[in-house]
Design a protein around this motif. Structure first.
Motif, PDB file in Angstrom:
ATOM      1  N   LYS A 103      44.469  37.323  28.890  1.00 15.56           N
ATOM      2  CA  LYS A 103      44.266  36.205  29.822  1.00 15.56           C
ATOM      3  C   LYS A 103      42.970  35.471  29.509  1.00 15.56           C
ATOM      4  O   LYS A 103      42.190  35.119  30.393  1.00 15.56           O
ATOM      5  N   SER A 128      39.742  28.615  35.750  1.00 12.13           N
ATOM      6  CA  SER A 128      39.836  30.076  35.618  1.00 12.13           C
ATOM      7  C   SER A 128      40.283  30.712  36.921  1.00 12.13           C
ATOM      8  O   SER A 128      41.164  31.575  36.929  1.00 12.13           O
ATOM      9  N   SER A 129      39.700  30.277  38.025  1.00 12.65           N
ATOM     10  CA  SER A 129      40.080  30.863  39.304  1.00 12.65           C
ATOM     11  C   SER A 129      41.485  30.414  39.718  1.00 12.65           C
ATOM     12  O   SER A 129      42.234  31.191  40.292  1.00 12.65           O
ATOM     13  N   LYS A 130      41.851  29.194  39.415  1.00 16.33           N
ATOM     14  CA  LYS A 130      43.179  28.673  39.782  1.00 16.33           C
ATOM     15  C   LYS A 130      44.291  29.420  39.049  1.00 16.33           C
ATOM     16  O   LYS A 130      45.343  29.695  39.628  1.00 16.33           O
ATOM     17  N   ASP A 132      43.893  32.449  37.442  1.00 14.98           N
ATOM     18  CA  ASP A 132      43.601  33.871  37.360  1.00 14.98           C
ATOM     19  C   ASP A 132      43.427  34.320  35.903  1.00 14.98           C
ATOM     20  O   ASP A 132      44.017  35.291  35.454  1.00 14.98           O
ATOM     21  N   SER A 133      42.647  33.557  35.176  1.00 15.57           N
ATOM     22  CA  SER A 133      42.386  33.821  33.760  1.00 15.57           C
ATOM     23  C   SER A 133      40.961  33.406  33.435  1.00 15.57           C
ATOM     24  O   SER A 133      40.283  32.806  34.258  1.00 15.57           O
ATOM     25  N   LYS A 134      40.540  33.723  32.222  1.00 19.66           N
ATOM     26  CA  LYS A 134      39.245  33.250  31.741  1.00 19.66           C
ATOM     27  C   LYS A 134      39.529  32.079  30.818  1.00 19.66           C
ATOM     28  O   LYS A 134      40.165  32.236  29.773  1.00 19.66           O
TER      29      LYS A 134
END
Length: 177
Positions: A103, A128-130, A132-134
């Protein structure tokens, strides 16, 4: 077509490798894929006068320092089946597969004006927060009149065009009158 074949090889490789090993293998294949951008190298690989074993030996010499039996066996297998030409596809599919597994994605911000490092960081953190990844973003100056964010591996493209925003404001004012 090449991508489908590459996915089969990677699927088999993933069964016998850890995530760490896959990242190392991906790095090796990325370097090999760069060689395919060299015209002389492509001429050698596509030359029918050079047999499979010689082509295999050239590639094996290039990856000898990695000391990876998996990579060596895969190269031998590709040479045996005349599929050395799909090495760039294998490198790309591996990169995408690792991005999905970890991710960890990279994206590009396009704009005709400079974008502040703080804005890039905020966009990166927000995406990233939207998702759920980097997501790591880098800036690339282009002729796009506005700002466009593209994260290809996730299929995300967000754009704000200055001309479109201006026309919408004018349209809104006209409706209000």
């Amino acid at each position: 077509m090449e991508e489908l074949i590459a996915k089969r090889y990677i699927k088999a490789l993933k069964k016998s490798s850890s995530a760490e090993k896959m990242q190392e293998t991906s790095a090796i294949f990325s370097i090999l894929a760069e060689a395919f951008k060299n015209e002389k190298f492509i001429q050698i690989i596509n030359n029918p006068d050079i047999d499979k074993n010689q082509k295999s030996a050239i590639l094996l010499d290039a990856v000898k320092s990695a000391e990876s039996k998996d990579v060596e066996n895969l190269i031998k297998l590709l040479a045996e089946h005349n599929r050395i030409g799909i090495i760039p596809a294998i490198a790309e599919v591996m990169r995408k597969d690792i991005a999905v597994t970890t991710k960890n994605y990279t994206g590009v911000i396009y704009s005709d004006s400079e974008v502040d490092a703080k804005v890039i960081e905020d966009l990166s953190n927000g995406l990233s927060s939207k998702f759920d990844s980097k997501i790591s973003l880098k800036f690339e100056k282009s002729s796009f009149n506005g700002i466009k964010v593209d994260v290809e591996d996730l299929g995300i493209e967000i754009s704000f065009s200055k001309s479109r925003i201006n026309s919408q404001i004018i349209e809104h004012i006209a409706k209000a009158i």
